[in-house]
Design an enzyme around this catalytic site. Structure first.
Site, PDB file in Angstrom:
ATOM      1  N   GLU A 134     -21.924 -56.586  89.947  1.00 14.83           N
ATOM      2  CA  GLU A 134     -21.414 -55.582  89.013  1.00 14.83           C
ATOM      3  C   GLU A 134     -21.286 -54.221  89.683  1.00 14.83           C
ATOM      4  O   GLU A 134     -20.467 -53.400  89.296  1.00 14.83           O
ATOM      5  CB  GLU A 134     -22.363 -55.482  87.803  1.00 14.83           C
ATOM      6  CG  GLU A 134     -21.634 -55.571  86.489  1.00 14.83           C
ATOM      7  CD  GLU A 134     -22.572 -55.580  85.279  1.00 14.83           C
ATOM      8  OE1 GLU A 134     -22.308 -56.372  84.372  1.00 14.83           O
ATOM      9  OE2 GLU A 134     -23.532 -54.800  85.238  1.00 14.83           O
ATOM     10  N   HIS A 153     -29.268 -80.436  99.380  1.00 11.51           N
ATOM     11  CA  HIS A 153     -28.795 -81.793  99.068  1.00 11.51           C
ATOM     12  C   HIS A 153     -27.543 -81.751  98.211  1.00 11.51           C
ATOM     13  O   HIS A 153     -27.132 -82.750  97.644  1.00 11.51           O
ATOM     14  CB  HIS A 153     -29.919 -82.585  98.391  1.00 11.51           C
ATOM     15  CG  HIS A 153     -31.121 -82.720  99.271  1.00 11.51           C
ATOM     16  ND1 HIS A 153     -31.413 -83.865  99.988  1.00 11.51           N
ATOM     17  CD2 HIS A 153     -32.083 -81.818  99.607  1.00 11.51           C
ATOM     18  CE1 HIS A 153     -32.511 -83.668 100.706  1.00 11.51           C
ATOM     19  NE2 HIS A 153     -32.936 -82.433 100.487  1.00 11.51           N
ATOM     20  N   LYS A 158     -14.341 -58.377  76.343  1.00 10.97           N
ATOM     21  CA  LYS A 158     -14.834 -57.999  75.010  1.00 10.97           C
ATOM     22  C   LYS A 158     -13.667 -57.643  74.099  1.00 10.97           C
ATOM     23  O   LYS A 158     -13.617 -58.051  72.945  1.00 10.97           O
ATOM     24  CB  LYS A 158     -15.784 -56.800  75.118  1.00 10.97           C
ATOM     25  CG  LYS A 158     -17.086 -57.117  75.814  1.00 10.97           C
ATOM     26  CD  LYS A 158     -18.007 -55.918  75.807  1.00 10.97           C
ATOM     27  CE  LYS A 158     -19.170 -56.127  76.758  1.00 10.97           C
ATOM     28  NZ  LYS A 158     -19.944 -54.920  76.988  1.00 10.97           N
TER      29      LYS A 158
HETATM   30  O1  PA5 Z   1     -25.231 -53.777  83.484  1.00  9.25           O
HETATM   31  C1  PA5 Z   1     -24.757 -53.654  82.391  1.00  9.25           C
HETATM   32  O2  PA5 Z   1     -24.377 -52.561  81.976  1.00  9.25           O
HETATM   33  C2  PA5 Z   1     -24.603 -54.840  81.451  1.00  9.25           C
HETATM   34  O3  PA5 Z   1     -25.039 -56.009  82.007  1.00  9.25           O
HETATM   35  C3  PA5 Z   1     -25.429 -54.550  80.212  1.00  9.25           C
HETATM   36  O4  PA5 Z   1     -26.760 -54.401  80.601  1.00  9.25           O
HETATM   37  C4  PA5 Z   1     -25.287 -55.644  79.181  1.00  9.25           C
HETATM   38  O5  PA5 Z   1     -23.954 -55.767  78.805  1.00  9.25           O
HETATM   39  C5  PA5 Z   1     -26.153 -55.352  77.970  1.00  9.25           C
HETATM   40  O6  PA5 Z   1     -25.822 -54.115  77.424  1.00  9.25           O
HETATM   41  P1  PA5 Z   1     -26.694 -53.448  76.292  1.00  9.25           P
HETATM   42  O7  PA5 Z   1     -28.029 -53.148  76.860  1.00  9.25           O
HETATM   43  O8  PA5 Z   1     -25.954 -52.204  75.935  1.00  9.25           O
HETATM   44  O9  PA5 Z   1     -26.767 -54.425  75.159  1.00  9.25           O
END
Ligand code: PA5
Length: 437
Positions: A289, A310, A425
């Site tokens: 990310e 394996h 989303k």
């Molecule tokens: O790294 C990130 O921003 C995402 O993985 C969020 O942590 C994830 O979408 C969860 O978001 P939130 O804590 O707002 O529910």
């Protein structure tokens, strides 16, 4: 705090590059690293609003930390099951830490179950059945407070809790970790009177395991969070140097860039301990990310050896040369056992009688490195940690945070945003018929 003295770098985490097949020298990046080290610690780079993790080991809210310990102590006895409801950065760190530190069958009297990270109806329905007659504590975690997977599961499990315990007792059994002021979850938690903990504004999800996001479930599960913070603190002190010869995190960041320059676009995180599988998932989110933007980045992948030797082993050895491996080597296992003898040797395994299981694991690792590097031509980076305890986890978090910041800045990437995760989303909301404001 349980801190070690100055100059202990490399004692905690080591990076071995002798199997990495590097075609450039790490030192040749010293000037670049000097410049970017300043950018990181002076917080002048892209995404600098989300760099609260840099000195968090010093600046974290001590009163809130004490409250975490108190609340954990209070709810522990009520928690035959701890439900942790969250996704992504609000999920992976806690799970990685619990599994790494406690192992997969620790005998802990509290069972932790992670929900809010999937829309799978089967999974949710089975968890509901599984916890029906058990004593449950629920920690919902969401920074935005609006993440659909988490919000929907929380609706289901809140209904379960309210039916089972009534609203009044839910105040003692539901804990919300969210933004200090904003969001639907914060409003709901205040209205219902739940205990709340704050996710700092300047720490993004994938860097948040060291905040109440990770610390609350960890403390409830009996993990020593003071030791995690001690490891974090020492790493913050020891890895705050641009000197590449003294900073294994920056060495790792540079090696990734050198290997990508050599054409390797995939990094496989390898561990020889099944209890590190979720750590690999956490690492994948952190690197993936942070770095995967603007058509750039190294794809983070993972494998658990020797299990996956394996299966994936064939590809690594002889398939297309797209990947390098980063092995997380654990010097001392949490437990070990000796291989018993068999008077008849009917399984022909007596040549290992009296040897430790961990020694066998380590020999498998050495043999594999040789096979992959020498015969397969696959570069191997080896990161070593002394053990899988709390202090090591805290240290390792900082190691990967600072390495991620450096490796991303080296290719002009903002390590702290994630614009790409919004697109699915939008489409999903359209298909679900979510009202637009
Ligand atoms: O790294 C990130 O921003 C995402 O993985 C969020 O942590 C994830 O979408 C969860 O978001 P939130 O804590 O707002 O529910």
């Amino acid at each position: 705090m349980d801190q070690r003295g100055e100059g202990d770098y490399f004692k905690m985490m080591k990076l071995n590059t002798s199997h990495a097949l590097l075609k450039e020298s790490i030192e040749s990046y010293q000037e670049k690293v000097n410049e970017l080290h300043k950018v990181i610690f002076e917080r002048t780079g892209a995404g600098n609003d989300f760099m609260g993790w840099v000195d968090w080991a010093e600046t974290y809210d001590k009163a809130e930390f004490e409250r975490i310990l108190k609340v954990a102590e209070k709810v522990k006895d009520k928690a035959e099951v701890l439900l942790v409801c969250g996704i992504g950065g609000s999920y992976l760190g806690a799970r990685a830490a619990i599994e790494m530190i406690q192992g997969l069958y620790s005998g802990n009297k509290t069972e932790v179950i992670f929900v809010g990270n999937t829309f799978s109806s089967t999974y949710i329905a089975q968890v509901l059945k599984h916890i029906q007659d058990k004593s449950v504590v629920l920690n919902v975690i969401s920074k935005s407070g609006t993440t659909t997977e988490t919000a929907l599961a929380f609706r289901v499990f809140r209904e379960f809790m309210e039916k089972k315990y009534g609203k009044e007792e839910c105040k003692e059994r539901i804990i919300a970790t969210t933004d200090k002021a904003r969001g639907t979850l914060k409003a709901l938690a205040d209205k219902e009177g739940y205990e709340t903990f704050v996710i700092p504004d300047d720490i993004g999800g994938r860097y948040s395991v060291i905040t109440p996001v990770g610390l609350v479930p960890l403390a409830i599960m009996g993990v020593d969070i003071k030791k995690i913070m001690a490891g974090l603190y020492d790493a913050y002190k020891e890895l705050n140097t641009a000197d590449l010869s003294k900073n294994p995190a920056y060495q790792y960041a540079v090696c990734r860039r050198i290997l990508q320059n050599q054409g390797y676009d995939v990094e496989m995180f390898v561990a020889y301990e099944p209890q590190l599988a979720m750590l690999a998932e956490w690492w994948k989110q952190l690197l993936g990310e942070s770095e995967g933007k603007d058509g750039k980045g190294i794809l983070p992948d993972s494998a658990n050896f020797s299990t996956d030797l394996h299966s994936l082993g064939q590809f690594i050895q002889e398939g297309k040369k797209v990947l390098f491996e980063t092995i997380l080597e654990v010097e001392n296992p949490t437990e070990d056992l000796l291989i018993p003898t068999d008077a008849e040797n009917s399984d022909q395994m007596n040549y290992l009688t009296g040897k430790s299981y961990d020694w066998v694991n380590k020999m498998a690792c050495l043999g594999t490195i040789e096979a992959h590097e020498v015969t397969g031509g696959v570069p191997n980076l080896i990161i070593s940690i002394p053990d899988m305890k709390e202090y090591s986890f805290g240290y390792l978090c900082y190691f990967f945070f600072i390495a991620t910041a450096m490796t991303c800045y080296m290719i002009d990437i903002n390590p702290f945003n994630q614009p790409g995760v919004e697109i699915y989303k939008k489409n999903m909301f359209r298909l679900l018929g979510k009202p637009t404001k």
